[in-house]
Scaffold this active site. Structure first.
Site, PDB file in Angstrom:
ATOM      1  N   ASN A 208      51.832  48.426  49.400  1.00  0.00           N
ATOM      2  CA  ASN A 208      51.401  49.706  48.813  1.00  0.00           C
ATOM      3  C   ASN A 208      50.578  50.471  49.850  1.00  0.00           C
ATOM      4  O   ASN A 208      50.320  49.967  50.944  1.00  0.00           O
ATOM      5  CB  ASN A 208      50.630  49.486  47.504  1.00  0.00           C
ATOM      6  N   PHE A 323      38.143  47.621  39.951  1.00  0.00           N
ATOM      7  CA  PHE A 323      38.604  48.988  40.172  1.00  0.00           C
ATOM      8  C   PHE A 323      39.797  49.257  39.261  1.00  0.00           C
ATOM      9  O   PHE A 323      40.528  48.338  38.902  1.00  0.00           O
ATOM     10  CB  PHE A 323      39.034  49.188  41.635  1.00  0.00           C
ATOM     11  N   LYS A 337      40.725  47.833  30.658  1.00  0.00           N
ATOM     12  CA  LYS A 337      40.716  46.841  31.752  1.00  0.00           C
ATOM     13  C   LYS A 337      39.352  46.167  31.856  1.00  0.00           C
ATOM     14  O   LYS A 337      39.256  44.961  32.055  1.00  0.00           O
ATOM     15  CB  LYS A 337      41.005  47.528  33.099  1.00  0.00           C
ATOM     16  N   LYS A 341      39.442  42.217  31.156  1.00  0.00           N
ATOM     17  CA  LYS A 341      39.221  41.356  32.327  1.00  0.00           C
ATOM     18  C   LYS A 341      37.773  40.850  32.410  1.00  0.00           C
ATOM     19  O   LYS A 341      37.389  40.211  33.387  1.00  0.00           O
ATOM     20  CB  LYS A 341      39.599  42.108  33.610  1.00  0.00           C
TER      21      LYS A 341
HETATM   22  N1  CTP Z   1      43.530  42.988  40.358  1.00  0.00           N
HETATM   23  C1  CTP Z   1      43.390  41.675  40.730  1.00  0.00           C
HETATM   24  N2  CTP Z   1      44.469  40.846  40.782  1.00  0.00           N
HETATM   25  C2  CTP Z   1      45.700  41.323  40.489  1.00  0.00           C
HETATM   26  C3  CTP Z   1      45.853  42.671  40.110  1.00  0.00           C
HETATM   27  C4  CTP Z   1      44.746  43.490  40.072  1.00  0.00           C
HETATM   28  O1  CTP Z   1      42.271  41.256  40.988  1.00  0.00           O
HETATM   29  N3  CTP Z   1      46.731  40.491  40.557  1.00  0.00           N
HETATM   30  C5  CTP Z   1      42.325  43.816  40.284  1.00  0.00           C
HETATM   31  C6  CTP Z   1      42.235  44.947  41.268  1.00  0.00           C
HETATM   32  O2  CTP Z   1      41.644  44.552  42.480  1.00  0.00           O
HETATM   33  C7  CTP Z   1      41.380  45.955  40.505  1.00  0.00           C
HETATM   34  C8  CTP Z   1      41.719  45.694  39.056  1.00  0.00           C
HETATM   35  O3  CTP Z   1      42.321  44.399  39.017  1.00  0.00           O
HETATM   36  O4  CTP Z   1      40.005  45.662  40.663  1.00  0.00           O
HETATM   37  C9  CTP Z   1      42.642  46.678  38.424  1.00  0.00           C
HETATM   38  O5  CTP Z   1      43.842  46.753  39.102  1.00  0.00           O
HETATM   39  P1  CTP Z   1      45.025  47.662  38.560  1.00  0.00           P
HETATM   40  O6  CTP Z   1      46.229  47.389  39.382  1.00  0.00           O
HETATM   41  O7  CTP Z   1      44.565  49.068  38.391  1.00  0.00           O
HETATM   42  O8  CTP Z   1      45.196  47.098  37.122  1.00  0.00           O
HETATM   43  P2  CTP Z   1      46.194  46.114  36.518  1.00  0.00           P
HETATM   44  O9  CTP Z   1      45.440  45.136  35.716  1.00  0.00           O
HETATM   45  O10 CTP Z   1      47.055  45.533  37.561  1.00  0.00           O
HETATM   46  O11 CTP Z   1      46.958  47.037  35.495  1.00  0.00           O
HETATM   47  P3  CTP Z   1      48.109  48.100  35.675  1.00  0.00           P
HETATM   48  O12 CTP Z   1      48.727  47.880  37.031  1.00  0.00           O
HETATM   49  O13 CTP Z   1      49.011  47.787  34.553  1.00  0.00           O
HETATM   50  O14 CTP Z   1      47.455  49.426  35.555  1.00  0.00           O
END
Ligand code: CTP
Length: 399
Positions: A208, A323, A337, A341
């Site tokens: 990404n 984040f 979230k 979480k």
């Molecule tokens: N995160 C993480 N581990 C993952 C995915 C995400 O620790 N496998 C953490 C990111 O570092 C961030 C937070 O989760 O602090 C939110 O990430 P985001 O991608 O916005 O949320 P998701 O839970 O993945 O939800 P979605 O993609 O459905 O919005």
């Protein structure tokens, strides 16, 4: 810092020349400096240089006749506000760990009850040798603070862990200890940053656009506040300037997960700013995939959620900051979230805000706490946003 007294212990290694810079750093910040050097140290740096820089007599000979009635190693041990041994060879580490006092410095180390900082410097094989590691553990158990060493090119020609920490960083650690400077002094902070790359075959990956800049700014800001920072980062071209930041490079979401879990228990604050891949190829093709057909189906499976896992294991007193990058229903999604979480704060980036989010030097965020308080920042430099996030973190940990 007038009134503060530092004893710098110099032992016999090539890094001894760097302790001259350390003397200057303390002197120019207003400390009184006295130096205790071993006989071998004086093969590398001279008495004249040490005395000129410290503006004090060198303490090197235990049996030097003295007109003063006090016993030198005792009076110096009492005079010091702290003792910094830099460089510390395997020899002085071994002697101090086992209570041997056969010269001026080793005697002083046993005699003082003030904080002791040790900056090891030696060949990488010596540093990794189990006896040396055991001796370092013994010193830690006595309450000594070990600074460094760094990895890198060593004077003996090899490359590895054993290079003395830079004088600037040794100075900062000691100065912060003595002044209590920095709101995060004594705290351990873990930060994730950057993207993850999920391999498809030996040459391709799913990634990404995250640059990692927000996480790097957070790491530098936390280190500047006195924290011991571990920055676990996905692939990025950034480099971290602050020597108090320990950088761990990873590539995939699973590697980032493993590195975070390995150190999470000891952390006071964890800030997860990495853009972790949510899905990864179920299988990595062993050879480069050829374009033999008109389409290609990749089967992806979910990665493990680091933030959610840390949230489920969070211990009393730990602060967990996540984040959220959202494109719609931003506040609702971010708040969801935060709760699912089990984070304490969520930092919301909206891709709708121009100049915010990925690949920019600026950001605009809203922080939402689990109590429902919100803090909104203007669009500003990511360094300034990092300080805003740490302000919120410091306010919470003070409560
Ligand atoms: N995160 C993480 N581990 C993952 C995915 C995400 O620790 N496998 C953490 C990111 O570092 C961030 C937070 O989760 O602090 C939110 O990430 P985001 O991608 O916005 O949320 P998701 O839970 O993945 O939800 P979605 O993609 O459905 O919005």
């Amino acid at each position: 810092m007038s009134g503060k007294h530092i004893v710098i212990g110099i032992t016999g290694g090539i890094a001894a020349y760097k302790s001259l810079f350390l003397i200057r750093l303390f002197k120019s910040s207003g400390y009184e400096v006295k130096v205790a050097a071993t006989r071998h140290a004086l093969e590398f740096v001279t008495q004249l240089t040490i005395e000129t820089l410290s503006q004090n007599r060198l303490y090197a000979d235990m049996f030097e006749p003295t007109l003063h009635r006090d016993v030198q190693h005792i009076s110096l041990a009492d005079w010091a506000d702290c003792v910094v041994v830099a460089p510390a060879t395997a020899n002085i580490i071994g002697k101090f760990a086992h209570g041997i006092a056969d010269d001026a410095l080793s005697t002083l180390l046993l005699a003082t009850r003030k904080p002791i900082f040790i900056a090891p410097a030696m060949n990488d094989k010596m540093f990794g040798e189990p006896t040396v590691q055991h001796n370092i553990e013994l010193l830690q158990q006595k309450g000594c603070r070990i600074i460094g060493p760094q990895s890198g090119f060593l004077a003996c020609g090899s490359t590895g862990a054993g290079r003395m920490e830079e004088p600037g960083q040794i100075f900062r650690v000691v100065h912060q200890h003595l002044t209590g400077a920095g709101r995060l002094a004594g705290k351990r902070v873990m930060i994730t940053a950057g993207p993850t790359y999920e391999p498809i075959d030996p040459v391709r990956f799913i990634g990404n656009h995250s640059s990692g800049l927000m996480g790097f700014c957070l790491a530098e800001a936390a280190a500047a506040e006195g924290a011991e920072v571990t920055l676990i980062t996905g692939p990025t071209h950034l480099s971290c300037q602050h020597p108090a930041v320990c950088r761990v490079d990873v590539t995939t979401a699973e590697q980032m997960f493993q590195e975070c879990m390995a150190i999470a228990e000891q952390q006071d604050i964890m800030i997860l700013s990495a853009a972790v891949a949510d899905f990864t190829p179920a299988q990595v093709a062993p050879e480069k995939i050829k374009k033999v057909s008109d389409s290609l189906d990749l089967h992806l499976v979910k990665t493990r959620d680091i933030l959610a896992t840390l949230g489920s294991r969070k211990r009393e007193g730990q602060l967990l900051i996540g984040f959220a990058l959202e494109t719609e229903h931003e506040i609702e999604n971010a708040t969801r979230k935060l709760h699912t979480k089990n984070a304490d704060v969520i930092v919301l980036n909206s891709l709708r805000d121009k100049g915010a989010g990925f690949g920019t030097a600026t950001n605009k965020v809203m922080m939402i706490t689990k109590e429902g308080k919100t803090f909104e920042s203007e669009l500003k430099d990511k360094h300034a946003i990092a300080n805003d996030i740490l302000d919120v973190a410091c306010t919470i940990i003070k409560q």
